[in-house]
Design an enzyme around this catalytic site. Structure first.
Site, mmCIF file in Angstrom:
data_model
loop_
_atom_site.group_PDB
_atom_site.id
_atom_site.type_symbol
_atom_site.label_atom_id
_atom_site.label_comp_id
_atom_site.label_asym_id
_atom_site.label_seq_id
_atom_site.Cartn_x
_atom_site.Cartn_y
_atom_site.Cartn_z
ATOM 1 N N ASP A 75 0.810 -1.218 0.000
ATOM 2 C CA ASP A 75 0.000 0.000 0.000
ATOM 3 C C ASP A 75 0.843 1.267 0.000
ATOM 4 O OD1 ASP A 75 0.942 -0.358 2.599
ATOM 5 O OD2 ASP A 75 -1.004 -0.935 3.393
ATOM 6 N N ASN A 144 -7.671 -2.364 14.057
ATOM 7 C CA ASN A 144 -9.071 -2.654 13.725
ATOM 8 C C ASN A 144 -9.195 -3.913 12.859
ATOM 9 O OD1 ASN A 144 -8.050 -1.783 11.303
ATOM 10 N ND2 ASN A 144 -9.546 -0.138 10.978
ATOM 11 N N HIS A 146 -7.368 -4.566 10.130
ATOM 12 C CA HIS A 146 -7.050 -4.425 8.710
ATOM 13 C C HIS A 146 -5.738 -5.116 8.379
ATOM 14 C CE1 HIS A 146 -4.758 -0.321 9.242
ATOM 15 N NE2 HIS A 146 -3.885 -1.288 9.184
ATOM 16 N N GLU A 151 -9.724 -1.893 5.077
ATOM 17 C CA GLU A 151 -10.419 -1.469 6.286
ATOM 18 C C GLU A 151 -11.764 -2.197 6.412
ATOM 19 O OE1 GLU A 151 -8.500 0.195 8.196
ATOM 20 O OE2 GLU A 151 -8.531 2.338 7.768
HETATM 21 C C1 GLP Z 1 -0.629 -0.068 8.654
HETATM 22 C C2 GLP Z 1 -0.313 -0.607 7.254
HETATM 23 C C3 GLP Z 1 -0.191 -2.077 7.294
HETATM 24 C C4 GLP Z 1 0.547 -2.424 8.562
HETATM 25 C C5 GLP Z 1 -0.395 -2.262 9.717
HETATM 26 C C6 GLP Z 1 0.226 -2.490 11.094
HETATM 27 O O1 GLP Z 1 -1.569 0.927 8.670
HETATM 28 N N1 GLP Z 1 -1.157 -0.228 6.179
HETATM 29 O O2 GLP Z 1 0.446 -2.557 6.131
HETATM 30 O O3 GLP Z 1 1.005 -3.741 8.500
HETATM 31 O O4 GLP Z 1 -1.046 -1.029 9.622
HETATM 32 O O5 GLP Z 1 1.061 -1.430 11.454
HETATM 33 P P1 GLP Z 1 2.090 -1.499 12.650
HETATM 34 O O6 GLP Z 1 3.077 -2.565 12.295
HETATM 35 O O7 GLP Z 1 2.742 -0.148 12.690
HETATM 36 O O8 GLP Z 1 1.346 -1.826 13.877
#
Ligand code: GLP
Length: 251
Positions: A75, A144, A146, A151
């Site tokens: 992404d 959440n 995702h 989402e």
């Molecule tokens: C983000 C990204 C994801 C990521 C996830 C967890 O928003 N879009 O690809 O893996 O949320 O993030 P984190 O590792 O900082 O907890």
């Protein structure tokens, strides 16, 4: 689903880095598809552990792996490009391209600066399909539920697209924008659950007590659109790797 439980985050990072390196070795010998990569705090120690292993390889093997590298990120924020330090493109340049000595063209991401993000999402999905789809997909987990920026609510049919971000996600990622959720872009381009689910294997990485509640939901709730990651449990090669804090809430 296979569950790998580790004592702590460094052990998780080491195990994931080993898997990534192994996938690249196999790719060199038997040419399966590219790696699917993620950004986020979870992945920082993973890429650091990968770089350590990378520079411990023989020069010959490292150069062969460098030449053969191809990965697709999940992404990118709409509106941000490589020159913006908060873009995922800049994160990958800092955490992976430079440390591994890769060419930026070998680490693909959607173009957040494209004039039409919807068209860019279609183009990126087609680019991944033309490369044969993802072999091993690395994923982090949003608070959440995702994965990528899929989402809730989200079904497994959702393809690569431009997606509005929820407040929870913008708050989760606010640290990268000076702590202000309002500065987090409102939209992102993300591979869909469709492309993620089409990967040959999936590795979901979860570390830290803050993820314990969502991880419990993932482990115990039936798959549902309200928890996008829950669809992964039906994948034939799905591995969850987590530290004790994420599995127990730090208890
Ligand atoms: C983000 C990204 C994801 C990521 C996830 C967890 O928003 N879009 O690809 O893996 O949320 O993030 P984190 O590792 O900082 O907890």
């Amino acid at each position: 689903m296979q569950l790998i439980a580790c004592d702590d985050a460094p052990m998780v990072a080491a195990a994931v880095a080993d898997r990534l390196l192994e996938q690249r070795r196999v790719a060199l010998a038997a040419s399966p598809g590219p790696l699917g990569l993620a950004t986020g705090r979870t992945m920082e120690p993973v890429y650091a552990a990968l770089a350590e292993r990378w520079w411990a390889l023989s020069a010959g093997e490292r150069q062969a792996l460098q030449r053969g590298w191809l990965s697709f990120n999940l992404d990118e924020y709409v509106g941000l490009g490589p020159a913006d330090p908060s873009s995922f493109s800049a994160v990958m340049a800092r955490q992976l391209v430079a440390p591994l000595g890769l060419d930026p063209s070998q680490v693909r991401l959607p173009d957040g600066r494209a004039g039409d993000p919807h068209q860019e999402a279609s183009r990126y999905g087609a680019e991944l399909a033309a490369a044969g789809g993802v072999d091993l997909q690395l994923l982090g987990l949003g608070l959440n539920g995702h994965v990528g920026f899929n989402e809730p609510p989200c079904t497994v049919q959702a393809a690569c697209r431009c997606e509005p971000l929820t407040l929870t996600t913008r708050q989760q990622n606010a640290a990268d924008f000076g702590g202000d959720a309002a500065l987090v872009p409102a939209q992102a381009i993300t591979l869909g659950l469709r492309e993620i689910y089409a990967a040959s294997s999936i590795l979901l990485v979860v570390i830290g007590a803050a993820k314990a509640a969502v991880l419990q939901r993932l482990l115990h709730q039936p798959p549902s659109p309200e928890l996008p990651a829950s669809w992964l449990r039906g994948h034939r090669q799905f591995t969850l790797i987590a530290d004790r804090a994420a599995l127990t809430g730090g208890a």
